[in-house]
Design an enzyme around this catalytic site. Structure first.
Site, PDB file in Angstrom:
ATOM      1  N   THR A   1     -17.803  -4.802  -9.046  1.00  0.00           N
ATOM      2  CA  THR A   1     -18.993  -4.236  -9.453  1.00  0.00           C
ATOM      3  C   THR A   1     -19.258  -4.182 -10.966  1.00  0.00           C
ATOM      4  OG1 THR A   1     -19.089  -2.802  -7.595  1.00  0.00           O
ATOM      5  CG2 THR A   1     -20.440  -2.022  -9.263  1.00  0.00           C
ATOM      6  N   THR A   2     -18.344  -3.625 -11.799  1.00  0.00           N
ATOM      7  CA  THR A   2     -18.050  -3.471 -13.068  1.00  0.00           C
ATOM      8  C   THR A   2     -18.254  -5.021 -13.900  1.00  0.00           C
ATOM      9  OG1 THR A   2     -16.907  -1.462 -12.812  1.00  0.00           O
ATOM     10  CG2 THR A   2     -17.158  -2.324 -15.044  1.00  0.00           C
TER      11      THR A   2
ATOM     12  N   TYR B   1     -26.964  -3.386   1.998  1.00  0.00           N
ATOM     13  CA  TYR B   1     -28.407  -3.583   2.405  1.00  0.00           C
ATOM     14  C   TYR B   1     -28.539  -3.728   4.048  1.00  0.00           C
ATOM     15  CZ  TYR B   1     -33.202  -4.826   2.642  1.00  0.00           C
ATOM     16  OH  TYR B   1     -34.638  -5.036   2.926  1.00  0.00           O
TER      17      TYR B   1
ATOM     18  N   TYR C   1     -13.331  -2.132  -0.211  1.00  0.00           N
ATOM     19  CA  TYR C   1     -13.901  -1.179  -1.069  1.00  0.00           C
ATOM     20  C   TYR C   1     -14.923  -0.585  -0.355  1.00  0.00           C
ATOM     21  CZ  TYR C   1     -16.389  -0.274  -5.525  1.00  0.00           C
ATOM     22  OH  TYR C   1     -17.064   0.282  -6.582  1.00  0.00           O
TER      23      TYR C   1
ATOM     24  N   ARG D   1     -23.595   2.979  -3.498  1.00  0.00           N
ATOM     25  CA  ARG D   1     -24.153   1.915  -3.873  1.00  0.00           C
ATOM     26  C   ARG D   1     -24.432   0.904  -2.764  1.00  0.00           C
ATOM     27  NH1 ARG D   1     -22.558   0.532 -10.174  1.00  0.00           N
ATOM     28  NH2 ARG D   1     -24.017  -1.304  -9.618  1.00  0.00           N
TER      29      ARG D   1
ATOM     30  N   LYS E   1     -10.240   0.830  -1.789  1.00  0.00           N
ATOM     31  CA  LYS E   1     -10.643   1.420  -3.097  1.00  0.00           C
ATOM     32  C   LYS E   1     -11.763   2.427  -2.294  1.00  0.00           C
ATOM     33  CE  LYS E   1     -13.290   1.016  -7.293  1.00  0.00           C
ATOM     34  NZ  LYS E   1     -14.104   0.111  -8.199  1.00  0.00           N
TER      35      LYS E   1
ATOM     36  N   ILE F   1      -8.340   1.957  -9.129  1.00  0.00           N
ATOM     37  CA  ILE F   1      -9.242   0.822  -9.707  1.00  0.00           C
ATOM     38  C   ILE F   1     -10.353   1.469 -10.871  1.00  0.00           C
ATOM     39  CG2 ILE F   1     -10.454  -1.181  -9.286  1.00  0.00           C
ATOM     40  CD1 ILE F   1      -8.965  -1.251  -6.722  1.00  0.00           C
TER      41      ILE F   1
END
Length: 318
Positions: A48-49, A111, A137, A142, A165, A207
């Site tokens: 993501t980051t 989604y 994750y 999100r 995570k 993380i």
């Protein structure tokens, strides 16, 4: 007991960009060296980051390949290869394995909002396609999907699904996961403001977005807990709480990239649809960085820096 990918602080690394928003591989190499020198315990790329969602597949694989070669075995390289298309996640994971990644980070399909059975079948398909250890994750804010503890328990029976995570922020859920899965599933905090609390429940580390800014301190926050100094760990957690809050004052990784640029790291902008911060939020972030001694000038648009400890090392070497 399964293989533990890492203990401590893994940086969720930004993907540095040139002004034209192409990937800046030279800067990526500098960031990798920065983290190795500052005791970061593992590195996560194209998550993501790392803006994995706006990279092409070719760019995605090139970042993984570059990172693996540059790290050269000095720390574990964890590659983000998740997708809301199971076949795509499988293909990305196979390629990352072929490029030499040490582990994979698999986000929940976004989604689609699949069922718990769909989550299990999705992760099972990826796990069966590769031999690498997989870190799940879970970030419901999100993706719109939450992995329930009972689903974790089923997934933990798959040999190469080794960790999660957890970014749900739900400590009751984290406790239930650890209770149900025991040593079949390691847990990493996915929230920088909850590291010590997760460690107290039995997590193996974090993380971290914060580690992009203060890598040595984030490592030490974890290490002091492991070394039997929980008060030192708590103090570091509380000391950096305001900075953490500001690093999430807009959609990640917008604030952390802005902070890094203000500190002279020159990592570039985010790709659309992520865009620059509003001026009020930017000024608040810069004022926070100044209070922590990370920059001298808190004016919006400033890049003049003053970095203590780890950051001084960055400026000395670059």
């Amino acid at each position: 007991m399964k293989h533990t990918v890492f203990t401590g602080s893994a940086v969720a690394l930004v993907t540095p960009m040139h002004p034209d928003l192409s990937v800046n591989y030279e800067k990526l190499g500098e960031l990798i060296e920065f983290h190795i020198q500052n005791e970061t315990d593992a590195i996560v790329v194209v998550g993501t980051t790392g803006e994995g969602s706006t990279l092409t597949d070719e760019e995605h694989m090139k970042v993984i390949e570059y990172t693996v070669k540059h790290v050269a075995g000095r720390m574990p390289v964890i590659a983000g290869t998740g997708s809301n298309n199971t076949a795509h996640a499988v293909e990305l994971s196979k390629q990352a394995e072929a490029l030499g990644a040490d582990a994979l980070l698999q986000v929940t399909p976004y989604y689609n909002k699949c069922s718990q059975k769909g989550l299990f079948l999705h992760f099972e398909a990826v796990a069966q396609a590769v031999s690498l250890p997989i870190i799940l994750y879970n970030v419901p804010t999100r993706t719109g999907v939450n992995i329930l503890p009972a689903t974790y328990a089923k997934l933990s029976d798959i040999s190469n699904i080794v960790a999660v995570k957890e970014a749900s922020g739900n400590f009751s859920q984290i406790a239930k996961i650890l209770s149900l899965c025991g040593d079949k599933l390691d847990v990493y905090s996915g929230n920088d403001d909850q590291i010590t609390s997760a460690l107290a429940l039995g997590a193996k580390g974090v993380i971290s977005v914060l580690a992009n800014i203060v890598p040595r301190e984030t490592h030490q926050l974890c290490q002091s807990y492991f070394d039997g100094r929980p008060e030192e760990s708590d103090n570091l957690q509380l000391r950096y709480l305001e900075l953490i809050e500001n690093l999430f004052s807009d959609v990640n990784p917008i604030p952390v990239k802005r902070a890094m640029n203000a500190m002279g790291m020159e990592v570039g902008e985010c790709r659309l649809p992520l865009c620059a911060m509003e001026e009020v939020a930017e000024e608040r972030l810069l004022s926070c960085l100044k209070r922590y001694g990370l920059i001298e000038d808190a004016k919006a648009g400033s890049v003049t820096v003053r970095r203590p400890e780890a950051a001084l090392l960055w400026r000395h070497n670059h």
